[in-house]
Write a protein that holds these residues in place. Structure first.
Motif, PDB file in Angstrom:
ATOM      1  N   ALA A  31       0.606  -1.410   0.058  1.00  0.00           N
ATOM      2  CA  ALA A  31      -0.250  -0.042   0.076  1.00  0.00           C
ATOM      3  C   ALA A  31       1.130   1.304  -0.320  1.00  0.00           C
ATOM      4  N   ARG A  58       2.084   2.081  -3.062  1.00  0.00           N
ATOM      5  CA  ARG A  58       0.923   2.289  -4.460  1.00  0.00           C
ATOM      6  C   ARG A  58       0.395   3.598  -4.061  1.00  0.00           C
ATOM      7  N   ARG A  59       0.902   4.255  -2.499  1.00  0.00           N
ATOM      8  CA  ARG A  59       0.366   6.031  -2.231  1.00  0.00           C
ATOM      9  C   ARG A  59       1.873   6.114  -2.540  1.00  0.00           C
ATOM     10  N   ARG A  78       0.671   7.067  -6.812  1.00  0.00           N
ATOM     11  CA  ARG A  78      -0.740   8.652  -6.565  1.00  0.00           C
ATOM     12  C   ARG A  78       0.538  10.200  -6.395  1.00  0.00           C
ATOM     13  N   ARG A  84      -6.170  -3.583  -8.201  1.00  0.00           N
ATOM     14  CA  ARG A  84      -6.682  -3.618  -6.606  1.00  0.00           C
ATOM     15  C   ARG A  84      -5.597  -2.105  -6.928  1.00  0.00           C
ATOM     16  N   VAL A 135      -7.247   1.235  -8.488  1.00  0.00           N
ATOM     17  CA  VAL A 135      -8.493   1.396  -6.650  1.00  0.00           C
ATOM     18  C   VAL A 135      -8.107   2.961  -6.485  1.00  0.00           C
ATOM     19  N   ASP A 136      -5.991   2.527  -6.272  1.00  0.00           N
ATOM     20  CA  ASP A 136      -6.012   3.858  -5.131  1.00  0.00           C
ATOM     21  C   ASP A 136      -5.282   4.460  -5.965  1.00  0.00           C
ATOM     22  N   LEU A 137      -5.278   4.676  -7.800  1.00  0.00           N
ATOM     23  CA  LEU A 137      -4.455   5.547  -8.912  1.00  0.00           C
ATOM     24  C   LEU A 137      -6.607   6.420  -8.866  1.00  0.00           C
ATOM     25  N   GLU A 165     -10.577  11.314  -7.663  1.00  0.00           N
ATOM     26  CA  GLU A 165     -12.143  10.978  -5.960  1.00  0.00           C
ATOM     27  C   GLU A 165     -13.230  11.108  -6.603  1.00  0.00           C
ATOM     28  N   THR A 217     -13.786  -1.591  -1.762  1.00  0.00           N
ATOM     29  CA  THR A 217     -13.054  -0.199  -2.040  1.00  0.00           C
ATOM     30  C   THR A 217     -14.029   0.754  -1.692  1.00  0.00           C
ATOM     31  N   ARG A 228     -14.963   1.352  -5.633  1.00  0.00           N
ATOM     32  CA  ARG A 228     -14.628   1.920  -6.422  1.00  0.00           C
ATOM     33  C   ARG A 228     -14.857   0.396  -7.554  1.00  0.00           C
TER      34      ARG A 228
END
Length: 381
Positions: free
Chosen positions: A66, A69-70, A73, A122, A125-127, A130, A174, A176
């Motif tokens: 994670a 991924r952060r 981003r 997966r 979703v984090d990229l 919003e 999530t 998303r």
């Protein structure tokens, strides 16, 4: 870049990063500074979309971490970049000296393809921004056509069920939505939209659909309006559009020497004569067949959108324009994720190849500007 369709939808326009070879996170971050930021600045855009390509190795790393991924981003946000779509077709080593049919390995009968695609979901979703409605991932059209047998088809059916279940579980976790798009390509199990309606007849259409690559559509000699209508009648959603153009020549008999400059060792360049009366798995095979001539050829070779190839060659941009009109030019957009995908810049004939990263960034920016202007003409602003 984002454009507004007259129906109120936000249409996301991105450039595909599979033109770049990096296969680790540090290399991907360097690409953002080397290419994406100069492109955004040259276009005068506040926000530039990327159709990000992540090899299987870096995808597994990011899916399991994670914090990684952060980091990705943050790197995107700091440069005014957004990702709503990933290119999940090439698995790894897409810029090896020889790729050819290896790009179709692993196919959807191999569990590795499912793992890779769910890793991408997966990550996406984090990229996702919003305010993005959903994310998309394009993937290969099941596999190369030969060999392909009943047991393979059964394994693929199970894999696609597992894919839909995995995407559904990710959405529960999530909130998303991620959809996966199968991209018809000459020579594959799904070569055209008719075959898509057959091989994808039983998939979960809320999560799986089709990626319309407009160069592939041209090489299959499909009429864009007919193709879009066929998919609509079958209830198969168009999840993603690859904005691309192929090579075309009216009479190959007078253009063999020029065409030979495009026969190169890295990528497969499937060649189809008018109406697909003759089919060749690569351009050099077509050039070696003296019996085929006097009728138009289309060659699966993605060429820059804004610049016609040298005469007597031309590009299939008329098909591209007609495809965009059919897909997003009507009162309701059939798709809201568009990716310019000219991955062949670095294998163009030497006199047409960009000289260094700056020239490549300028060329890709010109393609995006061409696409933006074409969409503006269709009423998207």
């Amino acid at each position: 870049m984002r454009l507004r369709h007259p129906d109120g939808q936000t249409v996301h326009l991105a450039y595909g990063t599979n033109v770049h070879p990096a296969e680790d996170l540090d290399g991907i971050v360097r690409q953002l500074s080397t290419y994406a930021t100069p492109m955004r600045e040259r276009l005068g855009a506040d926000l530039l979309g990327l159709g990000l390509w992540l090899s299987a190795g870096v995808a597994a790393e990011l899916a399991a971490d994670a914090s990684a991924r952060r980091r990705l981003r943050r790197e995107l946000d700091a440069r005014g970049l957004e990702v709503v779509t990933l290119n999940g077709f090439p698995y790894r080593e897409f810029h090896a000296p020889v790729v050819k049919r290896a790009v179709y390995v692993p196919d959807w009968a191999d569990p590795a393809r499912l793992r890779y695609t769910l890793d991408l979901a997966r990550i996406l979703v984090d990229l996702l921004p919003e305010d993005a409605v959903r994310g998309s991932i394009s993937t290969l059209p099941l596999g190369w056509r030969d060999p392909w047998d009943g047991p393979q088809a059964e394994r693929v059916a199970r894999a696609l069920d597992a894919l839909a279940q995995g995407l559904a579980g990710l959405e529960v976790l999530t909130g998303r939505t991620i959809r996966v798009a199968f991209e018809p390509e000459p020579g594959c199990v799904i070569e055209n939209t008719l075959q898509a309606t057959v091989h994808l007849a039983r998939v979960d259409r809320s999560r799986l659909g089709v990626c319309v690559d407009l160069a592939h559509l041209a090489c299959a000699w499909e009429d864009p309006v007919v193709a879009v209508q066929r998919l609509a009648r079958a209830g198969l959603p168009i999840v993603k559009i690859q904005v691309s153009a192929a090579l075309e020549v009216a009479d190959p008999a007078v253009a063999r020497d020029t065409l030979a400059h495009y026969a190169e060792p890295r990528f497969l360049h499937q060649t189809r004569t008018s109406g697909c009366r003759h089919s060749f798995d690569d351009l050099d095979e077509a050039l070696a067949d003296d019996a085929v001539g006097g009728e138009p050829w289309r060659v699966h070779y993605h060429v820059p959108l804004h610049a016609e190839p040298e005469p007597p060659l031309r590009s299939t941009t008329p098909v591209l324009r007609a495809g965009l009109a059919a897909l997003v030019g009507g009162p309701v957009a059939a798709c809201d994720h568009l990716e310019v995908e000219t991955y062949t810049w670095n294998v163009l004939p030497p006199d047409r190849r960009p000289d260094g990263p700056r020239a490549l960034a300028h060329g890709m920016a010109a393609e995006l500007a061409w696409t933006r202007d074409t969409l503006n003409d269709l009423g998207l602003k």
